[in-house]
Scaffold this motif. Structure first.
Motif, PDB file in Angstrom:
ATOM      1  N   SER A 103       0.818  -1.202   0.134  1.00  0.00           N
ATOM      2  CA  SER A 103      -0.150  -0.075  -0.082  1.00  0.00           C
ATOM      3  C   SER A 103       0.889   1.298   0.076  1.00  0.00           C
ATOM      4  CB  SER A 103      -1.046  -0.034   1.121  1.00  0.00           C
ATOM      5  OG  SER A 103      -1.598   1.355   1.582  1.00  0.00           O
ATOM      6  N   GLU A 117      -8.353   3.372   0.995  1.00  0.00           N
ATOM      7  CA  GLU A 117      -8.220   2.859  -0.287  1.00  0.00           C
ATOM      8  C   GLU A 117      -8.796   1.182  -0.188  1.00  0.00           C
ATOM      9  OE1 GLU A 117      -4.173   2.666  -1.231  1.00  0.00           O
ATOM     10  OE2 GLU A 117      -3.636   1.319   0.509  1.00  0.00           O
ATOM     11  N   LEU A 119      -7.732  -2.481  -1.366  1.00  0.00           N
ATOM     12  CA  LEU A 119      -6.619  -3.226  -1.743  1.00  0.00           C
ATOM     13  C   LEU A 119      -7.029  -4.490  -2.288  1.00  0.00           C
ATOM     14  CD1 LEU A 119      -4.240  -2.696   1.523  1.00  0.00           C
ATOM     15  CD2 LEU A 119      -4.149  -1.586  -1.128  1.00  0.00           C
ATOM     16  N   HIS A 128      -8.999  -0.353   3.269  1.00  0.00           N
ATOM     17  CA  HIS A 128      -7.761  -0.002   4.212  1.00  0.00           C
ATOM     18  C   HIS A 128      -7.846   1.477   4.521  1.00  0.00           C
ATOM     19  CE1 HIS A 128      -3.104   0.995   4.205  1.00  0.00           C
ATOM     20  NE2 HIS A 128      -3.467   0.759   5.437  1.00  0.00           N
ATOM     21  N   TRP A 145      -7.845  -2.372   8.452  1.00  0.00           N
ATOM     22  CA  TRP A 145      -8.487  -2.754   7.251  1.00  0.00           C
ATOM     23  C   TRP A 145      -9.393  -3.931   7.534  1.00  0.00           C
ATOM     24  CZ3 TRP A 145      -3.416  -3.163   8.909  1.00  0.00           C
ATOM     25  CH2 TRP A 145      -2.989  -4.858   9.136  1.00  0.00           C
TER      26      TRP A 145
END
Length: 464
Positions: A103, A117, A119, A128, A145
């Protein structure tokens, strides 16, 4: 491409595009709404331990990265469904679990900025989240996450189901489009077939018109066009027939006097010593020559009237009719025919010389129709719409079957009598064309044995 296939392809293509776009927007919107809800949840989950760290910092002035790592580890162990970790600015893990995929979220965050974001690791998907925490010995990042693969799996399932639904819908649309295209183009097929038949000579062919849409209006326009075409062709056919009859009649009318002239000329050449024969032959030649002269003059008048227009002027009709009657009065008196004139004052728009020819022809025809002691009446009457000239006789009249043809070239109801009186069957034809050039009308009324009336309806002058 035929209109049938254009309609079919257009309907199927539009349906496919509309359903595809609509289905994509609906499924994608539902997916994004679920993803946003999960993102809000994971962001909230990140904010809770972050606030805990910040409160600990308020109670301890020397809150270090080691203490933060210990607290983060405790938080991570207390939550089974969510994974936490604490990392420094270099990406080193201080506490917690390792990420399932690489990441770059932490490196992209600015000071005091949180973010999230998606993943992907193989077939698994994660949301995440990360947020910075400022400590005495540096800045660390609290990350968490959670797996959201169910959202992506649901979207994939929805796309698969939608694909099969779309195939079924397109099949149903194709069947409906076939039926609708056939129904819409059937009138055009009938119209095309009718057009081919009309082109082949079936001018009476018409199409059935139903409804009031564009195709129905096209059908009505086609029927109107076909009717106009049939009428024009009939007029042209009739015109060609009349021209052929004109040529035949002209040949016949010229052959008779020429035969007589040639015959008497040969007889005079053969027997010049017989004075009685010379006198009789010269009389026949003179009469037939005058008849040919009259025929040529009438034909010339017809051709001139066909080419040239007329200049109309306002004319006092009472004096005009008395002058026209005066021209034929001596000849009528010699034949024992009484001519009476009743002309009301009034004006009309005429070309005097041509209209005088009309009056003289009508009076001359009346003279030929009456016997000695007969009566002819020349009338003129004024009205609001114009002026009417009327010629009435008490002669033998005209049969109803002959009345409609009397203005045709060379037509003579009584051919033997007309030829004996020097007629060629062109006088009323010339009259009809003169009257037409005046924008007027010529009408006849007749009863066999009781006489005939001819009337000319003229436009009025400036005073009317």
């Amino acid at each position: 491409m035929r209109l049938f296939w254009k309609l079919f392809c257009s309907m199927v293509t539009i349906t496919a595009l509309a359903c595809s776009i609509g289905g994509f927007v609906l499924i994608d919107g539902q997916f994004r709404a679920g993803l946003d809800a999960q993102a809000e949840l994971v962001t909230t989950e990140n904010a809770l331990p972050r606030r805990t760290l910040l409160r600990q910092m308020q109670f301890s002035r020397t809150f270090t990265q080691e203490e933060a790592a210990r607290l983060a580890g405790e938080t991570s162990e207390s939550r089974d469904s969510v994974r936490f970790r604490l990392s420094d600015g270099e990406g080193a893990v201080l506490a917690g679990h390792r990420l399932a995929a690489a990441s770059s979220l932490v490196s992209s965050l600015e000071e005091n900025e949180a973010g999230w974001e998606v993943l992907r690791s193989g077939d698994r998907f994660y949301l995440h989240a990360a947020a910075p925490v400022g400590l005495e010995d540096g800045t660390v990042y609290l990350e968490n996450w959670r797996e959201v693969g169910n959202l992506f799996a649901l979207r994939k399932t929805q796309y698969t189901v939608f694909f099969y639904v779309l195939l079924g819908l397109l099949l149903a649309t194709a069947l409906a489009a076939l039926a609708l295209s056939a129904w819409m183009t059937r009138p055009l097929g009938r119209l095309s077939e009718a057009a081919r038949q009309v082109a082949g000579g079936a001018l009476e062919r018409r199409v059935e018109v139903r409804g009031d849409d564009e195709i129905a209006r096209l059908g009505r326009d086609f029927n109107q066009m076909a009717a106009q075409l049939e009428r024009h062709v009939a007029e042209l056919t009739d015109h060609a027939r009349r021209q052929e009859e004109f040529l035949h009649s002209f040949a016949h009318e010229t052959k008779t006097p020429l035969t007589a002239i040639i015959g008497y000329g040969e007889l005079l050449l053969a027997r010049p010593e017989d004075p009685e024969l010379v006198r009789e032959g010269a009389g026949y030649i003179f009469r037939e020559g005058r008849r040919l002269e009259n025929l040529s003059r009438k034909l010339l008048d017809m051709f001139v009237l066909e080419k040239d227009g007329v200049a109309l002027r306002e004319t006092e009709m009472s004096a005009f009719l008395n002058r026209a009657a005066g021209i034929l009065r001596p000849a009528l008196e010699r034949d024992g025919v009484c001519l009476e004139v009743r002309a009301q004052p009034g004006t009309a728009l005429i070309e005097p010389d041509l209209m005088a020819s009309v009056c003289l022809n009508l009076l001359d025809n009346a003279r030929k129709a009456v016997s000695r002691g007969g009566h002819i009446l020349l009338e003129g009457s004024s009205s609001e719409n114009g002026y009417t000239i009327s010629v009435t006789d008490d002669g033998r009249g005209i049969a109803p079957e002959d009345l409609r043809w009397i203005t045709e070239p060379f037509y003579m109801a009584d051919k033997s009598r007309s030829r004996a009186q020097g007629g060629a069957g062109l006088g009323l034809t010339v009259c009809q064309r003169i009257v037409t050039l005046h924008g007027a009308a010529l009408e006849f009324e007749s009863e066999p044995g009781r006489g005939t009336r001819a009337r000319v309806f003229l436009k009025g002058g400036a005073g009317h």
